[in-house]
Design a protein around this motif. Structure first.
Motif, PDB file in Angstrom:
ATOM      1  N   ARG A 129       0.966  -1.428  -0.067  1.00  9.63           N
ATOM      2  CA  ARG A 129       0.030   0.355   0.150  1.00  9.63           C
ATOM      3  C   ARG A 129       0.547   1.095  -0.217  1.00  9.63           C
ATOM      4  O   ARG A 129       0.848   1.986  -0.795  1.00  9.63           O
ATOM      5  CB  ARG A 129      -0.794  -0.472   1.330  1.00  9.63           C
ATOM      6  CG  ARG A 129      -2.052  -1.178   1.135  1.00  9.63           C
ATOM      7  CD  ARG A 129      -2.804  -1.054   2.511  1.00  9.63           C
ATOM      8  NE  ARG A 129      -2.194  -1.546   3.644  1.00  9.63           N
ATOM      9  CZ  ARG A 129      -2.475  -1.580   4.469  1.00  9.63           C
ATOM     10  NH1 ARG A 129      -3.742  -1.284   4.982  1.00  9.63           N
ATOM     11  NH2 ARG A 129      -1.537  -2.155   6.026  1.00  9.63           N
ATOM     12  N   ALA A 132       2.383   1.565  -3.148  1.00  5.71           N
ATOM     13  CA  ALA A 132       1.026   2.136  -4.052  1.00  5.71           C
ATOM     14  C   ALA A 132       1.306   3.245  -4.408  1.00  5.71           C
ATOM     15  O   ALA A 132       0.701   4.020  -5.166  1.00  5.71           O
ATOM     16  CB  ALA A 132       0.158   1.327  -4.377  1.00  5.71           C
ATOM     17  N   HIS A 152       3.746  -5.991  -8.235  1.00  2.00           N
ATOM     18  CA  HIS A 152       2.703  -6.261  -7.934  1.00  2.00           C
ATOM     19  C   HIS A 152       1.706  -5.188  -8.704  1.00  2.00           C
ATOM     20  O   HIS A 152       2.146  -4.188  -8.900  1.00  2.00           O
ATOM     21  CB  HIS A 152       2.667  -5.749  -5.817  1.00  2.00           C
ATOM     22  CG  HIS A 152       1.297  -5.862  -5.086  1.00  2.00           C
ATOM     23  ND1 HIS A 152       0.084  -5.856  -6.432  1.00  2.00           N
ATOM     24  CD2 HIS A 152       1.461  -6.991  -4.373  1.00  2.00           C
ATOM     25  CE1 HIS A 152      -1.304  -6.482  -4.986  1.00  2.00           C
ATOM     26  NE2 HIS A 152      -0.567  -6.976  -4.500  1.00  2.00           N
ATOM     27  N   THR A 153       0.700  -5.778  -8.498  1.00  2.00           N
ATOM     28  CA  THR A 153       0.012  -4.676 -10.327  1.00  2.00           C
ATOM     29  C   THR A 153      -0.810  -3.766  -9.421  1.00  2.00           C
ATOM     30  O   THR A 153      -0.922  -3.198  -9.661  1.00  2.00           O
ATOM     31  CB  THR A 153      -1.643  -5.982 -10.463  1.00  2.00           C
ATOM     32  OG1 THR A 153      -2.317  -6.101  -9.152  1.00  2.00           O
ATOM     33  CG2 THR A 153      -1.333  -6.714 -10.837  1.00  2.00           C
ATOM     34  N   GLU A 154      -1.021  -3.228  -8.132  1.00  2.00           N
ATOM     35  CA  GLU A 154      -1.756  -2.302  -7.189  1.00  2.00           C
ATOM     36  C   GLU A 154      -0.724  -1.425  -7.258  1.00  2.00           C
ATOM     37  O   GLU A 154      -0.965  -0.094  -7.268  1.00  2.00           O
ATOM     38  CB  GLU A 154      -1.995  -2.988  -6.012  1.00  2.00           C
ATOM     39  CG  GLU A 154      -2.839  -1.872  -4.899  1.00  2.00           C
ATOM     40  CD  GLU A 154      -4.096  -1.623  -5.781  1.00  2.00           C
ATOM     41  OE1 GLU A 154      -4.727  -0.131  -6.032  1.00  2.00           O
ATOM     42  OE2 GLU A 154      -4.271  -2.386  -7.035  1.00  2.00           O
ATOM     43  N   ARG A 157      -0.686  -0.268 -10.821  1.00  2.00           N
ATOM     44  CA  ARG A 157      -1.857   0.634 -10.778  1.00  2.00           C
ATOM     45  C   ARG A 157      -1.645   1.731 -10.185  1.00  2.00           C
ATOM     46  O   ARG A 157      -2.192   2.669 -11.738  1.00  2.00           O
ATOM     47  CB  ARG A 157      -2.859   0.217 -10.480  1.00  2.00           C
ATOM     48  CG  ARG A 157      -4.116   1.080 -10.815  1.00  2.00           C
ATOM     49  CD  ARG A 157      -5.337   0.186 -10.431  1.00  2.00           C
ATOM     50  NE  ARG A 157      -5.576  -0.034  -8.997  1.00  2.00           N
ATOM     51  CZ  ARG A 157      -6.705   0.890  -8.277  1.00  2.00           C
ATOM     52  NH1 ARG A 157      -7.621   1.844  -9.436  1.00  2.00           N
ATOM     53  NH2 ARG A 157      -6.980   0.873  -6.821  1.00  2.00           N
ATOM     54  N   CYS A 185      -0.963  -9.784  -6.973  1.00  2.00           N
ATOM     55  CA  CYS A 185      -2.060  -9.165  -7.519  1.00  2.00           C
ATOM     56  C   CYS A 185      -3.190  -8.790  -6.084  1.00  2.00           C
ATOM     57  O   CYS A 185      -3.141  -9.237  -5.047  1.00  2.00           O
ATOM     58  CB  CYS A 185      -3.078  -8.833  -8.497  1.00  2.00           C
ATOM     59  SG  CYS A 185      -4.373 -10.669  -8.223  1.00  2.00           S
ATOM     60  N   PRO A 186      -3.635  -8.022  -5.516  1.00  2.00           N
ATOM     61  CA  PRO A 186      -4.461  -7.923  -4.531  1.00  2.00           C
ATOM     62  C   PRO A 186      -5.616  -8.936  -4.543  1.00  2.00           C
ATOM     63  O   PRO A 186      -5.699  -9.042  -3.177  1.00  2.00           O
ATOM     64  CB  PRO A 186      -5.618  -6.877  -4.376  1.00  2.00           C
ATOM     65  CG  PRO A 186      -5.180  -5.662  -5.604  1.00  2.00           C
ATOM     66  CD  PRO A 186      -4.259  -6.411  -7.198  1.00  2.00           C
ATOM     67  N   GLY A 196      -8.775  -2.109  -4.283  1.00  2.00           N
ATOM     68  CA  GLY A 196      -8.267  -1.299  -5.675  1.00  2.00           C
ATOM     69  C   GLY A 196      -9.114  -2.887  -7.153  1.00  2.00           C
ATOM     70  O   GLY A 196      -8.857  -1.958  -8.354  1.00  2.00           O
ATOM     71  N   ALA A 211      -7.580  -7.607 -12.101  1.00  2.00           N
ATOM     72  CA  ALA A 211      -6.168  -6.750 -11.102  1.00  2.00           C
ATOM     73  C   ALA A 211      -6.079  -6.088 -12.646  1.00  2.00           C
ATOM     74  O   ALA A 211      -5.755  -4.691 -13.017  1.00  2.00           O
ATOM     75  CB  ALA A 211      -5.066  -7.581 -10.179  1.00  2.00           C
ATOM     76  N   GLU A 214      -8.731  -3.640 -14.666  1.00  2.00           N
ATOM     77  CA  GLU A 214      -8.337  -1.863 -13.427  1.00  2.00           C
ATOM     78  C   GLU A 214      -7.276  -1.731 -13.678  1.00  2.00           C
ATOM     79  O   GLU A 214      -7.212  -0.322 -13.710  1.00  2.00           O
ATOM     80  CB  GLU A 214      -8.409  -2.295 -12.303  1.00  2.00           C
ATOM     81  CG  GLU A 214      -9.213  -1.558 -11.427  1.00  2.00           C
ATOM     82  CD  GLU A 214     -10.240  -1.302 -11.052  1.00  2.00           C
ATOM     83  OE1 GLU A 214     -10.993  -0.658 -10.728  1.00  2.00           O
ATOM     84  OE2 GLU A 214     -10.971  -2.524 -11.981  1.00  2.00           O
ATOM     85  N   LEU A 215      -6.397  -2.400 -14.277  1.00  2.00           N
ATOM     86  CA  LEU A 215      -5.070  -1.082 -14.206  1.00  2.00           C
ATOM     87  C   LEU A 215      -5.394  -0.776 -15.368  1.00  2.00           C
ATOM     88  O   LEU A 215      -5.159   0.886 -15.583  1.00  2.00           O
ATOM     89  CB  LEU A 215      -3.422  -2.178 -14.528  1.00  2.00           C
ATOM     90  CG  LEU A 215      -2.623  -1.572 -14.603  1.00  2.00           C
ATOM     91  CD1 LEU A 215      -1.244  -2.382 -13.945  1.00  2.00           C
ATOM     92  CD2 LEU A 215      -1.890  -1.032 -15.882  1.00  2.00           C
TER      93      LEU A 215
END
Length: 496
Positions: A129, A132, A152-154, A157, A185-186, A196, A211, A214-215
């Protein structure tokens, strides 16, 4: 919560010595109202922060506290507030970068002007977090490019949302070129609450499909993402992606034409509002059968007036100031005022900068909906407003009451209407020209009552009586009324 004292804490007429006494007795709620006072001295702000720690961030955001007033160890939220405003101390950034509380490191990551070593510490933070948030707000393009390769995808993003990210990096985030595959990913990293992602998102096969989508959505919303990088989403199965794409003003005309044939009316409606859509496509969309598309087209800033006339004849648009009407030339305004279509005259009447001759002509219009739209227009005389009221009565009463030039006498007349026009009373309650008789009438309406209770024109005995009202909003408004007698204020503080 003590609504009496909360209202009193906001009372602009409260003497400084009574402010001091409230500070000495304040709880979190009262402190919040005290912190918003425009006359709070620096010494009072410091005292309030020392007594009610929860007020310190609010005071810091409001500029009432400086770095000299704050110890980051005892008031970390206030110190972070100053850092967010760019008014903190550099040494605080290193303190918070090592703070064991994740939320503080996360807030630090969003602060501007972080030293390079602090940004590097946050980029290596064990909590995704924090990283990100750094990715979302860093203005260092090199750091953003590096974080685009984060596993990590977050974090990726966050990079996709950052307008400081180089366009070439944003394009790579979409096509995946030259980027190592994401590992988490989350939905698959074991988070208790997958942030996210929409509810129900999953990652059963390790592809991070939800994810990644969403990105992509985040990247489409970023205005610095190259249009050619997102153009391919015009045929994507994700409705939200196509909706976001339809709103972009930089799409190639071929992509806009494809979106104009989208099977979902919502996509076509968003496209219809897009200011980049040219006249040829506007006229094509005007033949659409979906009401949402036609309403969207009516809000296009360059819709031709002949198209708008056809739209108003078949589509319910309602009284609102459309961009095309707001930008109409003087000649177009004259033409619209003479239009045989009352809907067009109604839309024109929503403007508040009409030439006096046009304004006066519309004030005499025979159609109530035209006059209702015009009634709040500044510059109308008491006689004109009275004539409007005589002709159309309750249909226009609330809009007449909303006119900034409505006189005290006219407002009193409106307040005495039988049966009462509730919407008019709510307008009168906040009107700058409302007199005591008009405000007393407003007290009869539950929604107008709290506003009227705070008006200084109310007689002081009535204000005092309202302090015991069963509605807490009325109580707070009355306690904040500058007409409240000083003796009553003093008694209220003394009785705490």
């Amino acid at each position: 919560m003590n609504h009496l004292l909360c209202g009193l804490a906001a009372n602009a007429a409260l003497p400084s010595e009574l402010v001091d006494r409230l500070i000495a007795r304040a709880d979190d709620d009262i402190a919040g109202d005290l912190a918003r006072r425009t006359d709070l001295t620096h010494a009072q702000a410091v005292e309030l922060a020392s007594r009610v720690a929860e007020s310190a961030p609010q005071l810091a955001y409001g500029g009432r506290l400086t770095a000299d007033d704050i110890d980051p160890l005892t008031h970390p939220r206030a110190a972070l507030a100053l850092l967010e405003e760019g008014n903190g101390r550099e040494e605080w950034t290193r303190l918070f970068a090592a703070d064991p509380v994740v939320e503080r490191r996360e807030r630090l990551a969003a602060c501007p002007g972080l030293p390079a070593d602090v940004a590097e510490t946050l980029a290596a933070d064990p909590d995704v977090r924090v990283v990100a948030e750094l990715a979302r707000w860093t203005t260092t393009s090199g750091l953003a490019a590096r974080l685009a390769t984060h596993p990590h995808t977050e974090v990726r993003r966050g990079v996709a949302a950052n307008e400081a990210t180089p366009p070439s990096v944003l394009a790579r985030l979409i096509d995946g070129a030259e980027l190592p595959p994401a590992r988490w990913c989350p939905a698959c990293d074991g988070s208790d609450v997958p942030f996210g992602l929409p509810p129900g998102a999953s990652c059963d096969d390790g592809s991070h499909e939800d994810a990644v989508t969403e990105l992509w959505r985040t990247a489409v919303q970023n205005p610095t993402t190259p249009a050619e990088a997102v153009a391919g989403f015009a045929d994507h199965p994700s409705l939200l992606l196509r909706l976001l794409l339809a709103a972009r003003p930089d799409l190639p005309s071929a992509v806009r034409r494809r979106l104009a044939a989208d099977p979902c009316p919502a996509v076509r409606a968003d496209l219809a509002r897009n200011p980049a859509v040219d006249e040829a496509l506007i006229r094509r969309l005007a033949a659409d059968e979906a009401p949402d598309v036609l309403r969207g087209l009516a809000h296009h800033p360059r819709v031709p007036l002949d198209v708008l006339a056809r739209l108003t004849a078949t589509t319910r648009i309602g009284p609102t100031l459309l961009p095309r009407i707001a930008d109409a030339s003087a000649a177009e305004v004259e033409s619209l005022a003479r239009s045989p279509h009352p809907e067009l005259r109604m839309l024109l009447a929503e403007r508040r900068d009409l030439p006096p001759a046009v304004r006066d002509a519309l004030a005499a219009d025979t159609d109530a909906k035209v006059v209702r739209s015009l009634a709040p227009h500044p510059g109308l005389s008491e006689a004109q407003l009275g004539a409007i009221l005589d002709r159309h009565g309750g249909q226009v009463a609330a809009r007449v009451a909303a006119n900034p030039d409505a006189t005290p006498a006219l407002l009193e007349r409106l307040s005495r209407a039988e049966p009462p026009v509730r919407k008019a009373l709510r307008e009168i309650a906040g009107h700058r020209h409302a007199t005591a008789p008009a405000l007393l009438a407003c007290l009869a309406d539950a929604r107008a009552r709290p506003t009227a209770a705070g008006r200084p024109a109310l007689p002081p005995p009535v204000v005092v009586e309202l302090l015991s009202d069963p509605d807490w909003q009325v109580v707070e408004a009355a306690a904040a009324n500058p007409s409240l007698p000083l003796a009553v204020m003093t008694a209220l503080v003394r009785d705490v």
